[in-house]
Design an enzyme around this catalytic site. Structure first.
Site, short mmCIF file in Angstrom:
data_model
loop_
_atom_site.label_atom_id
_atom_site.label_comp_id
_atom_site.label_asym_id
_atom_site.label_seq_id
_atom_site.Cartn_x
_atom_site.Cartn_y
_atom_site.Cartn_z
N HIS A 227 0.83 -1.21 0.00
CA HIS A 227 0.00 0.00 0.00
C HIS A 227 0.86 1.25 0.00
O HIS A 227 2.06 1.22 0.30
CB HIS A 227 -0.96 0.01 1.19
N CYS A 244 3.69 -4.41 6.58
CA CYS A 244 3.23 -4.21 5.21
C CYS A 244 4.40 -3.83 4.30
O CYS A 244 5.48 -3.47 4.76
CB CYS A 244 2.16 -3.13 5.15
#
Length: 270
Positions: A227, A244
């Site tokens: 992301h 992430c």
């Protein structure tokens, strides 16, 4: 017995002086100069020429890099300017207006000509004040070359993520379509390695666990996703994610988000 002018002249030559005949001898005064004298010469004629008048002006120092230049050397210049707090963005590897402004400030502070160009004198002064940048100092904000793709990335549609080079390749049937810099989790929240699949895409995702935005999220392993990260965009590798895969280039991940489908492979390797 009175001496004649010729006799006086002979005596003067021997004595090393200049004489005139005595008045009242019925002749005009006789001036006798020693050989080498030049009565008509100006005193300035005897002055040697000044070195400053005859030598060429000093050449300006060689310019090493200036606006528009690119490459690894420019990255090092920018990394060193960051060390002395004259530059806060990058390194980008491109000698842009911010770099030029930083060099001007550095030069002016040290009494050097404020050209904005990095010449040999400016570079030598900067070297004395800074230390050799490490690899990730040079690529603090990304731009590093990608590693060779993992063999598992060579077939199908793959987000090929490499922890060593900190890059993500978007590949289709072994062909790289785009490459972006990425950031991973810290040692306490590491990004998992292995082969996964994109199982959910969420354009405007917000993490309830960490109360932080995760735009353009593409989940591949539990709560871990690829992301966009505004923190990565601002601080580069000075920070880390909670596991992430962060991307700092919002335009690049927007394009990537539009191409990736649920079910596409994700390979995370070291």
């Amino acid at each position: 017995m009175r001496r004649t002018a010729a006799a006086l002249a002979s005596a003067a030559v021997l004595a090393g002086c200049t004489v005139e005949a005595a008045e009242g001898d019925g002749r005009s005064p006789v001036r006798i100069d020693l050989p080498g004298d030049s009565p008509s010469a100006s005193p300035d004629d005897a002055k040697p020429s000044s070195p400053a008048e005859t030598s060429e002006p000093p050449k300006p120092p060689e310019v090493l890099w200036s606006r528009g230049d690119t490459g690894r050397d420019v990255r090092e210049l920018q990394a060193r300017l960051r060390q002395v707090a004259w530059l806060f963005d990058g390194p980008t590897g491109t000698y842009d207006d911010l770099t030029e402004r930083a060099v001007k400030g550095f030069q002016g502070k040290r009494g050097l000509p404020r050209t904005g160009k990095t010449d040999a004198v400016t570079w030598k002064r900067l070297l004395r004040m800074t230390s050799e940048p490490g690899k990730w100092d040079l690529y603090l904000m990304g731009g590093q070359p990608a590693a060779e793709p993992d063999p598992r990335c060579l077939t199908g549609r793959v987000l090929c993520i490499d922890k060593t080079s900190r890059t993500l390749r978007w590949m289709v049937d072994g062909r790289t379509l785009s490459t972006v810099a990425v950031r991973f989790g810290s040692e306490y929240t590491p990004t998992r390695e292995g082969v996964f699949q994109v199982y959910w895409k969420s354009r405007h995702h917000h993490s309830t666990l960490y109360d932080s935005p995760m735009p353009y999220a593409m989940f591949f392993s539990g709560g871990q996703a690829v992301h966009f990260s505004s923190d990565f965009a601002a601080r580069g590798y000075a920070g880390a994610s909670h596991g992430c895969v962060n991307i700092r280039d919002e335009e690049a991940i927007a394009a990537l988000f539009a191409q990736v489908r649920n079910g596409d492979k994700v390979v995370v390797s070291w």
